[in-house]
Design an enzyme around this catalytic site. Sequence first.
Site, PDB file in Angstrom:
ATOM      1  N   LYS A   2     -11.625   6.776   1.215  1.00 17.43           N
ATOM      2  CA  LYS A   2     -10.937   6.693   2.352  1.00 17.43           C
ATOM      3  C   LYS A   2     -10.551   8.067   2.825  1.00 17.43           C
ATOM      4  O   LYS A   2     -10.297   8.327   3.924  1.00 17.43           O
ATOM      5  CB  LYS A   2      -9.628   5.779   2.076  1.00 17.43           C
ATOM      6  CG  LYS A   2     -10.038   4.409   1.946  1.00 17.43           C
ATOM      7  CD  LYS A   2      -8.769   3.610   1.792  1.00 17.43           C
ATOM      8  CE  LYS A   2      -9.133   1.972   2.247  1.00 17.43           C
ATOM      9  NZ  LYS A   2      -9.986   1.475   1.377  1.00 17.43           N
ATOM     10  N   GLU A  60      -0.127   8.154   4.789  1.00 20.36           N
ATOM     11  CA  GLU A  60      -0.441   8.103   6.188  1.00 20.36           C
ATOM     12  C   GLU A  60       0.996   7.712   6.979  1.00 20.36           C
ATOM     13  O   GLU A  60       1.362   6.776   6.415  1.00 20.36           O
ATOM     14  CB  GLU A  60      -1.728   7.709   6.792  1.00 20.36           C
ATOM     15  CG  GLU A  60      -1.949   6.479   6.520  1.00 20.36           C
ATOM     16  CD  GLU A  60      -3.133   5.612   6.872  1.00 20.36           C
ATOM     17  OE1 GLU A  60      -4.184   6.518   7.151  1.00 20.36           O
ATOM     18  OE2 GLU A  60      -3.575   4.384   7.299  1.00 20.36           O
ATOM     19  N   GLU A  64     -12.539  -0.243  11.067  1.00 23.98           N
ATOM     20  CA  GLU A  64     -11.363  -1.086  11.029  1.00 23.98           C
ATOM     21  C   GLU A  64     -10.411  -0.011  11.591  1.00 23.98           C
ATOM     22  O   GLU A  64     -10.383   1.168  11.483  1.00 23.98           O
ATOM     23  CB  GLU A  64     -10.907  -1.473   9.649  1.00 23.98           C
ATOM     24  CG  GLU A  64     -11.653  -2.351   9.069  1.00 23.98           C
ATOM     25  CD  GLU A  64     -11.065  -3.471   8.117  1.00 23.98           C
ATOM     26  OE1 GLU A  64      -9.697  -3.127   7.856  1.00 23.98           O
ATOM     27  OE2 GLU A  64     -11.620  -4.287   7.752  1.00 23.98           O
ATOM     28  N   GLU A  88     -10.479   2.539   8.355  1.00 16.56           N
ATOM     29  CA  GLU A  88     -11.592   2.899   7.362  1.00 16.56           C
ATOM     30  C   GLU A  88     -12.892   2.101   7.703  1.00 16.56           C
ATOM     31  O   GLU A  88     -12.853   1.475   8.954  1.00 16.56           O
ATOM     32  CB  GLU A  88     -11.439   2.063   6.120  1.00 16.56           C
ATOM     33  CG  GLU A  88     -10.932   0.608   5.855  1.00 16.56           C
ATOM     34  CD  GLU A  88     -10.566  -0.291   4.738  1.00 16.56           C
ATOM     35  OE1 GLU A  88     -11.097   0.508   3.738  1.00 16.56           O
ATOM     36  OE2 GLU A  88      -9.829  -0.961   4.930  1.00 16.56           O
ATOM     37  N   ASN A 134     -15.861  -0.489   6.594  1.00 19.65           N
ATOM     38  CA  ASN A 134     -16.309  -1.484   5.459  1.00 19.65           C
ATOM     39  C   ASN A 134     -17.799  -1.165   5.615  1.00 19.65           C
ATOM     40  O   ASN A 134     -18.526  -1.760   6.696  1.00 19.65           O
ATOM     41  CB  ASN A 134     -16.021  -2.743   5.561  1.00 19.65           C
ATOM     42  CG  ASN A 134     -14.374  -2.638   5.319  1.00 19.65           C
ATOM     43  OD1 ASN A 134     -13.923  -2.096   4.056  1.00 19.65           O
ATOM     44  ND2 ASN A 134     -13.541  -3.271   6.224  1.00 19.65           N
ATOM     45  N   PHE A 158       3.582 -18.683  -2.093  1.00 19.76           N
ATOM     46  CA  PHE A 158       2.411 -18.201  -1.857  1.00 19.76           C
ATOM     47  C   PHE A 158       1.702 -17.907  -3.192  1.00 19.76           C
ATOM     48  O   PHE A 158       0.776 -17.059  -3.602  1.00 19.76           O
ATOM     49  CB  PHE A 158       1.987 -17.086  -1.039  1.00 19.76           C
ATOM     50  CG  PHE A 158       2.147 -17.402   0.351  1.00 19.76           C
ATOM     51  CD1 PHE A 158       1.434 -18.233   1.096  1.00 19.76           C
ATOM     52  CD2 PHE A 158       3.530 -17.279   1.020  1.00 19.76           C
ATOM     53  CE1 PHE A 158       1.622 -18.509   2.467  1.00 19.76           C
ATOM     54  CE2 PHE A 158       3.748 -17.579   2.324  1.00 19.76           C
ATOM     55  CZ  PHE A 158       2.812 -18.191   3.029  1.00 19.76           C
TER      56      PHE A 158
END
Length: 662
Positions: A116, A200, A275, A292, A294, A352
């Site tokens: 990255k 960032e 992305e 990034e 993918n 969750f």
Amino acid sequence: MFKKILIANRGEIACRVIKTARRMGIKTVAVYSDADARAKHVEMADEKVHLGPPPASESYLLADKIIEACKVTGAEAVHPGYGFLSERTSFAKALEDAGIAFIGPPAGAIAAMGDKIESKKLAKEAGVNVVPGYLGEIADTEEAVKIATDIGYPVMMKASAGGGGKGMRLAYSEQDVREGFEATKREGLSSFGDDRVFIEKFIESPRHIEIQVLGDKHGNIVYLNERECSVQRRHQKVVEEAPSPFVSPEMRKAMGEQAVALARAVGYYSAGTVELIVSGADKTGQGFYFLEMNTRLQVEHPVTEYITGLDLVEQMIRVAYGEKLAFGQADVGIKGWSVENRVYAEDPYRGFLPSTGRLVRYRPPAESDDVRVDDGVYEGSEISMFYDPMIAKLVTYGETREEAIDRQIDALDRFEIDGIGHNIDFLSALMQHPRFRSGNITTGFIAEEYPEGFQGAPAGEGLTAKLSAIAGIVATAEAARAAQIEGRLNGPTPPPADWVAKLDGAEHKVSISGGAVEVDGTVLEIHAAYVPGQRLIEAVIDNEPLSVRIQKTRLGFKLTARGATHDLRLMRPHVAELSHHMIEKIPPDLSRFLLCPMPGLVTQIHVAAGDTVQAGQPLAVVEAMKMENILRAEKTGTVKEVVAKPGESLAVDAVILEFEQA
């Protein structure tokens, strides 16, 4: 064309690749671990090869075993799916050295985009907008604090090799950085074997939008429009759609051209996704930044397939074989709208928490031109603790966004899953939420709209009355069946026609006479066929379709529809009258215990017996599915006893520590 390919993956994506290969006349080879010996992808493939024990590190991540499987079976190419080895440069190189085609991009592109930090530098050189941040290696927490302060809060800390929502922490203050930097490093090391972290700027009101690119080995690269993936939970995508309700044609063109420029800069071919993080407050069309790339097929690729009419897996296979793209940028259009929901093995009613176990009942909605189910399970399958908890992807299509969303709601109501916790109610609630339907979404949507957790979708107008009517029909039918039992002392008796239904704090009087159903004095026009024992009722009530999942309980039914499960108690009128005199049972007070919220490994205990703790203070860390979960004190108190120890595996609701009684 290839005669035989091996799929170096499992679950729904392996099944997805097999379907396309079969249509193309290509034979397939499945690989599997001990946990997947009877998995759906293994049954679907023409051949199968065993890899090893359940942990991925001992099976699906063993590149040498997969290459050996290719040699043994004669597979000419490997499709890696997503996850596992799909973005491992060494795997792509090893296949190339073995003379086996990789159905994906060149190893150099994977390497360039897989880091990255380096990928952001490359993106900047290629003229792609990048988020302000620090791209060098960060030595320790003190340096991380200094960098974050210089950038300006809020900031995002990310593992350099991260993905899938793992290895990410949002920091609004210095304390957040101090608390989360080391955890981010550990998650990166645990999940990806790389503990480097970069920091960032966090974009306010962010939307997550991505561009699908596709290139061949002859230098042709196109972009296949955008997908919006802003509805996320803990940085894990939940809902995806194509196109985006936010992106204008001008913005789409700018994004697409930058994505193609980046792909061209690294010599990219095959399918890939760039992305982007987009500022929802920027209406100029320029507020988008590279996140990034993918270098693989995305989980959400079906929504792009619906609106473009292209099979991305087929395109990847053709590109890997050396064919040119049969179309150019001008041929790529947008037809209609598509929405995808990820059905996970998790319990939204309990924060969750991950759920594992056997699918005692698994009945997905019927597929059609407008409804698609991508899954890798069947009734009786085991949802294992070793792999991703996704059960299936539900994808719908419509001429408009509203039509695609409404088809999601109807299909979710018809999805039957028993044996494990699942998020179907939650997904339905999202589809009905006014803010989602308006398109005014950001990556903070779920956290903002469900700050206290999920308790089920609010019942729409008249829903409780309709559910009461359904329950009355079912109870009357069951009673009629019971009346047919032979040998009764008084002979057959007519089934009861009058009921009182209690649910959601309301009471409804239900009367059934012939084919008519009356609720609280109002006659409903109901068409609902029911056979005793049936678990799903597809009714039409006052000309509106309603699918209801029904489960008998000791005192009535659990009815699930439109994003909520309702406990309904059904009684004869005289019993209902007497029930008002019953004493309410009060549940035990467990507030003095810290309970393990999920099956997991205790990695840290931060307190000892006798310690005084404040609300919000970290107490323990439990790792589950490669993610660290910090358990915090809900109120001020004193620790009486620490029961669990670091390194101990705990079940759900196991006691970690006990507080002094207030």
